[in-house]
Design an enzyme around this catalytic site. Structure first.
Site, PDB file in Angstrom:
ATOM      1  CG  ASN A  13      46.814   2.204  -0.810  1.00  0.00           C
ATOM      2  OD1 ASN A  13      45.788   1.553  -1.001  1.00  0.00           O
ATOM      3  ND2 ASN A  13      47.677   2.475  -1.782  1.00  0.00           N
ATOM      4  CD1 TRP A  14      44.772  -1.427   4.670  1.00  0.00           C
ATOM      5  CD2 TRP A  14      42.794  -2.485   4.668  1.00  0.00           C
ATOM      6  NE1 TRP A  14      44.380  -1.596   5.975  1.00  0.00           N
ATOM      7  CE2 TRP A  14      43.172  -2.235   6.002  1.00  0.00           C
ATOM      8  CE3 TRP A  14      41.586  -3.132   4.423  1.00  0.00           C
ATOM      9  CZ2 TRP A  14      42.388  -2.622   7.092  1.00  0.00           C
ATOM     10  CZ3 TRP A  14      40.802  -3.513   5.501  1.00  0.00           C
ATOM     11  CH2 TRP A  14      41.200  -3.268   6.825  1.00  0.00           C
ATOM     12  CE  LYS A  15      50.155  -0.242  -1.909  1.00  0.00           C
ATOM     13  NZ  LYS A  15      51.524  -0.326  -2.353  1.00  0.00           N
ATOM     14  CG  HIS A  99      48.902   4.166  -5.500  1.00  0.00           C
ATOM     15  ND1 HIS A  99      49.752   3.227  -6.038  1.00  0.00           N
ATOM     16  CD2 HIS A  99      49.241   4.276  -4.201  1.00  0.00           C
ATOM     17  CE1 HIS A  99      50.564   2.785  -5.084  1.00  0.00           C
ATOM     18  NE2 HIS A  99      50.273   3.413  -3.955  1.00  0.00           N
ATOM     19  CD  GLU A 101      50.627  -0.327  -5.942  1.00  0.00           C
ATOM     20  OE1 GLU A 101      49.475  -0.480  -5.501  1.00  0.00           O
ATOM     21  OE2 GLU A 101      51.649  -0.420  -5.228  1.00  0.00           O
ATOM     22  CD  GLU A 170      52.389   6.255  -2.033  1.00  0.00           C
ATOM     23  OE1 GLU A 170      52.257   5.778  -0.910  1.00  0.00           O
ATOM     24  OE2 GLU A 170      51.839   5.789  -3.042  1.00  0.00           O
ATOM     25  N   GLY A 176      56.703  -0.874  -1.463  1.00  0.00           N
ATOM     26  CA  GLY A 176      56.683  -2.333  -1.291  1.00  0.00           C
ATOM     27  C   GLY A 176      58.029  -3.002  -1.444  1.00  0.00           C
ATOM     28  CB  SER A 203      59.325   0.740   2.406  1.00  0.00           C
ATOM     29  OG  SER A 203      59.207  -0.051   1.248  1.00  0.00           O
ATOM     30  N   GLY A 224      51.261   1.300   3.036  1.00  0.00           N
ATOM     31  CA  GLY A 224      50.701   0.097   2.422  1.00  0.00           C
ATOM     32  C   GLY A 224      50.780  -1.080   3.385  1.00  0.00           C
ATOM     33  N   GLY A 225      51.791  -1.896   3.226  1.00  0.00           N
ATOM     34  CA  GLY A 225      51.936  -3.151   3.980  1.00  0.00           C
ATOM     35  C   GLY A 225      51.711  -3.026   5.479  1.00  0.00           C
TER      36      GLY A 225
HETATM   37  P1  13P Z   1      54.224   0.148   1.103  1.00  0.00           P
HETATM   38  O1  13P Z   1      54.074   0.880   2.426  1.00  0.00           O
HETATM   39  O2  13P Z   1      53.751  -1.275   1.172  1.00  0.00           O
HETATM   40  O3  13P Z   1      55.594   0.326   0.531  1.00  0.00           O
HETATM   41  O4  13P Z   1      53.206   0.865   0.075  1.00  0.00           O
HETATM   42  C1  13P Z   1      53.265   2.241  -0.049  1.00  0.00           C
HETATM   43  C2  13P Z   1      52.126   2.666  -0.879  1.00  0.00           C
HETATM   44  O5  13P Z   1      52.100   2.460  -2.072  1.00  0.00           O
HETATM   45  C3  13P Z   1      51.024   3.364  -0.196  1.00  0.00           C
HETATM   46  O6  13P Z   1      50.153   3.942  -1.105  1.00  0.00           O
END
Ligand code: 13P
Length: 244
Positions: A13-15, A99, A101, A170, A176, A203, A224-225
């Site tokens: 998930n690149w956000k 998500h 967010e 999640e 993050g 994470s 994510g990251g």
């Molecule tokens: P991180 O892997 O950066 O913690 O993000 C997780 C996430 O929200 C994936 O959707």
């Protein structure tokens, strides 16, 4: 992982990261790294404007491209929104829904349910997210909260359609933050369904993926990251393939 009953999926998930040009660069580098052979399912969910670049490079590979959101309506006066048919036509296979967010920006359980139905009707694989806040975990309501989120998300959806969906657990406090759920906590939240692929997100990285993926009820990851760096993302995929 439990390959006997459920598919393994490693999804990025690149956000709100990377431009279309950077997407092309990433995809070319990543494509060069993927060895031939049998691999788990791989998805990269990218910003809407990056979808064409991602699809172009990843055509004829096993990497499915996905979106990070969709609108539940088929068409109409919804300025700035993108329908599921548009995503399919652009070459998407997956879409992330609900998500945390986006929920923090006002997305409701009802929105998540409508979007999940629209995604399934269009033939997309919805990656439906759930997860508790730190406050909820400390108040010992995690299980009830997640059960409620999933019940709402999948309300009115037939069992055979539910099986085509993916659930991503999640914990909000793990996203993050570098603070991962313990493998036991990560699995604990995922005991909701037996037939649906369940991902852990929060994470997950090239260092801890192997331990997390060793849990029987974690079928993959939503990353994510660490999905922004081809080598790191590949390492997580390799961890998922180890006990194939
Ligand atoms: P991180 O892997 O950066 O913690 O993000 C997780 C996430 O929200 C994936 O959707």
């Amino acid at each position: 992982m439990n390959r006997k009953y459920r598919k393994t999926l490693i999804a990025g998930n690149w956000k709100m990261n990377k431009t279309p040009s950077e997407t092309k660069e990433f995809m070319l580098a990543f494509k060069g790294l993927i060895p031939k052979g049998r691999w788990c399912d791989i998805a990269l969910c990218v910003p809407a404007v990056c979808i064409p670049a991602a699809v172009r490079v990843m055509r004829e590979t096993r990497v499915g491209i996905g979106a990070e959101n969709c609108n539940a309506n088929p068409s109409g006066a919804y300025t700035g929104e993108i329908s599921t048919d548009m995503l399919v036509d652009a070459g998407c296979k997956y879409v992330i829904i609900g998500h945390s967010e986006r929920r923090a920006m006002g997305e409701t359980d009802q929105d998540v349910n409508q979007k999940t139905k629209a995604a399934l009707a269009a033939g997309l694989v919805p990656i439906v997210c759930c997860g508790e806040s730190l406050e909820q975990r400390e108040s010992l309501v995690t299980e009830e909260w997640i059960t409620m989120q999933i019940k709402y998300a999948l309300e009115g959806i037939e069992a055979d359609q539910v099986r085509k969906s993916v659930i991503a657990y999640e914990p909000i406090w793990a996203i993050g933050t570098g603070r991962t759920a313990t493998p036991e906590q990560a699995e604990y939240g995922s005991k909701i369904s037996r037939a649906t692929t369940i991902l852990y997100g929060g994470s997950m990285n090239d260092k801890n993926a192997e331990e997390l993926l060793a849990q029987p009820d974690i079928d993959g990851g939503l990353i994510g990251g660490a999905s922004l760096v081809p080598e790191k993302f590949l390492k997580i995929i390799e961890a998922a393939n180890q006990d194939a």
